[in-house]
Design an enzyme around this catalytic site. Structure first.
Site, mmCIF file in Angstrom:
data_model
loop_
_atom_site.group_PDB
_atom_site.id
_atom_site.type_symbol
_atom_site.label_atom_id
_atom_site.label_comp_id
_atom_site.label_asym_id
_atom_site.label_seq_id
_atom_site.Cartn_x
_atom_site.Cartn_y
_atom_site.Cartn_z
ATOM 1 C CE LYS A 1 -5.155 -6.531 11.997
ATOM 2 N NZ LYS A 1 -4.818 -6.836 13.930
ATOM 3 N N GLY B 1 18.783 -6.066 0.091
ATOM 4 C CA GLY B 1 19.228 -7.770 -0.317
ATOM 5 C C GLY B 1 18.526 -8.049 -0.931
ATOM 6 C CE1 TYR C 1 -3.265 -1.125 12.649
ATOM 7 C CE2 TYR C 1 -3.348 1.587 12.642
ATOM 8 C CZ TYR C 1 -3.866 0.190 11.903
ATOM 9 O OH TYR C 1 -4.564 -0.159 11.496
ATOM 10 C CG ASP D 1 -1.221 1.616 1.512
ATOM 11 O OD1 ASP D 1 -1.515 2.220 1.038
ATOM 12 O OD2 ASP D 1 -2.346 1.004 2.803
ATOM 13 C CG ASP E 1 -11.620 2.497 6.346
ATOM 14 O OD1 ASP E 1 -12.526 3.664 5.733
ATOM 15 O OD2 ASP E 1 -10.427 3.299 7.717
HETATM 16 C C1 F6R Z 1 -6.647 -0.429 8.128
HETATM 17 C C2 F6R Z 1 -7.402 1.193 7.156
HETATM 18 C C3 F6R Z 1 -7.927 1.809 7.818
HETATM 19 C C4 F6R Z 1 -7.597 3.173 8.792
HETATM 20 C C5 F6R Z 1 -8.204 4.200 9.067
HETATM 21 C C6 F6R Z 1 -7.519 4.999 10.078
HETATM 22 O O1 F6R Z 1 -6.153 -1.047 8.073
HETATM 23 O O2 F6R Z 1 -6.285 0.995 6.890
HETATM 24 O O3 F6R Z 1 -8.899 1.583 8.510
HETATM 25 O O4 F6R Z 1 -7.261 2.073 9.714
HETATM 26 O O5 F6R Z 1 -8.518 4.973 7.886
HETATM 27 O O6 F6R Z 1 -6.815 5.665 9.593
HETATM 28 P P1 F6R Z 1 -5.732 7.156 9.783
HETATM 29 O O7 F6R Z 1 -5.306 6.475 11.175
HETATM 30 O O8 F6R Z 1 -4.606 6.738 8.894
HETATM 31 O O9 F6R Z 1 -6.133 8.473 9.838
HETATM 32 MG MG MG Z 2 -3.688 2.073 2.983
HETATM 33 MG MG MG Z 3 -4.412 -2.101 2.755
#
Ligand code: F6R
Ligand code: MG
Ligand code: MG
Length: 371
Positions: A231, A103, A228, A11, A286
């Site tokens: 995922k 590497g 963090y 990503d 999400d």
């Molecule tokens: C789960 C994911 C989303 C983000 C959420 C908060 O894997 O990518 O649910 O965790 O949108 O994102 P931030 O902390 O970047 O605002």
């Molecule tokens: Mg993302």
């Molecule tokens: Mg993703």
């Protein structure tokens, strides 16, 4: 002919938020892949995606863990990150955890699943890509495909499958691995793979063979980054037919939208919804988490495909069930079991909130303060 199939994913920027990938990023990925093919680094490729993750599906003759292939993937994701920055995409470069390639992609952020195989006369392979979930999410369907006769009729009917398969399971916390021989050790194996946040199936081998029938990505970003980062949106490849589960047996487990960890903020349980490639964009809260499957026939390393396996009405019911389950779980809001149990929340941003309140906890007994 020995061929290596490499699926490498990352990503490197979401559109909008964490829901999709902007076409400009996909175009830059296509450019890089076309150039790699032109130069002879890879035999063939298919650029794919699921949600906010780009996957490079590539064939070549260099074997697994190859420096040139991994370096190419890293450079590609870096180049795409530049486009992501230019377009103000969300979390540009999020999965590239280090400054420079060294590497091998191990520990650097991108996930990968690779297998080197002797191409059979006809080689049907299905690549699965998921978003808003974690590597252990493949445990359930892999168990169904290779060990459950209620899913895979071939385990009963085909004499060449009767012996069963060997499962290589990784302990992601202690960084150890073990091989279970099934069906003899089914119950022992389930003790571990039933806990998919820690134990994940990495490879499956037909008995007496060293060539894998299935391989998954097992990278967990938190464990690499120490913080963090979302995922880990896993990928896997499964070979099918002729002594292996048939294509229909390989996609059958996904007719049940089983519950996985991930979804919003990587912190919630939700159903894994099988979708066609046009519907791979997690939107509600999400999510819900989803999976696409791309079918190929391999021929001299060429990827003939993809065929969009879940873009089929026979998966409509699974989608409806997933939506019902999503609705049911969502009503729990911040309560478990929708929210993950506390030990899994350790890998999210919640501990930082808890830390702030730490001092205010006082013993239940022996405290005379008046509240
Ligand atoms: C789960 C994911 C989303 C983000 C959420 C908060 O894997 O990518 O649910 O965790 O949108 O994102 P931030 O902390 O970047 O605002
Ligand atoms: Mg993302
Ligand atoms: Mg993703």
């Amino acid at each position: 002919m020995k061929v290596t199939l490499s699926i490498i994913k990352a990503d490197v920027g979401g559109y909008v938020g964490h829901s999709d990938v902007h076409p400009a990023l996909l175009a830059r990925t296509d450019e890089a892949l076309a150039e790699a093919k032109e130069k002879g680094l890879i035999i063939d490729y298919c650029r794919a995606k699921c949600g906010d993750d780009i996957a490079l599906i590539m064939t070549h003759t260099k074997g697994t863990d190859n420096e040139d292939i991994h370096h190419f993937a890293w450079d590609t994701f870096e180049a795409v990150t530049e486009v992501a920055k230019e377009y103000g995409q969300y979390g540009a470069g999020q999965d590239l955890l280090t400054d420079a390639f060294s590497g091998n992609l191990r520990g650097m952020g991108p996930g990968f699943a690779e297998m080197e195989i002797e191409e059979r006369k006809s080689e049907p392979i299905i690549c699965f890509l998921a978003d808003k979930t974690e590597p252990g999410s493949w445990n359930y369907p892999l168990f169904k495909m290779f060990a459950d006769p209620f899913n895979t009729a071939g385990l009963v009917i085909d004499p060449s499958m009767h012996d069963g398969f060997r499962f290589e399971v990784h302990d992601l916390i202690e960084e150890k691995k073990i091989i279970f021989s099934c069906p003899e050790e089914l119950y022992d194996m389930l003790v571990f793979i039933g806990a998919p946040s820690r134990y994940v199936i990495k490879h499956i081998f037909p008995k007496g063979k060293d060539e894998p029938a299935a391989v998954t990505s097992t990278q967990r970003l938190f464990l690499m980054a120490g913080r963090y980062v979302g995922k880990d949106d896993p990928v896997m490849a499964v070979r099918c037919q002729s002594g292996l589960p048939a294509v229909g047996e390989v996609v059958e487990p996904f007719s049940f939208p089983y519950i996985v960890a991930g979804w919003m903020r990587g912190s919630h349980h939700g159903p894994l919804m099988p979708v066609g490639m046009q519907q791979d964009t997690p939107t509600r809260f999400d999510g819900p988490p989803r999976v696409v499957s791309l079918g190929f026939q391999l021929k001299d390393g060429r990827l003939i495909g993809p065929r969009d396996m879940f873009a089929d009405p026979s998966y409509d019911l699974a989608r409806w069930k997933a939506l019902e389950m999503a609705e049911f779980l969502r009503r729990h809001g911040p309560f478990e079991p929708h929210r993950l149990p506390l030990d899994e929340m350790e890998y999210t941003t919640l501990p930082a909130v808890m830390e702030k309140l730490h001092e205010r906890f006082v013993p239940l007994v022996g405290d005379e303060r008046d509240f």
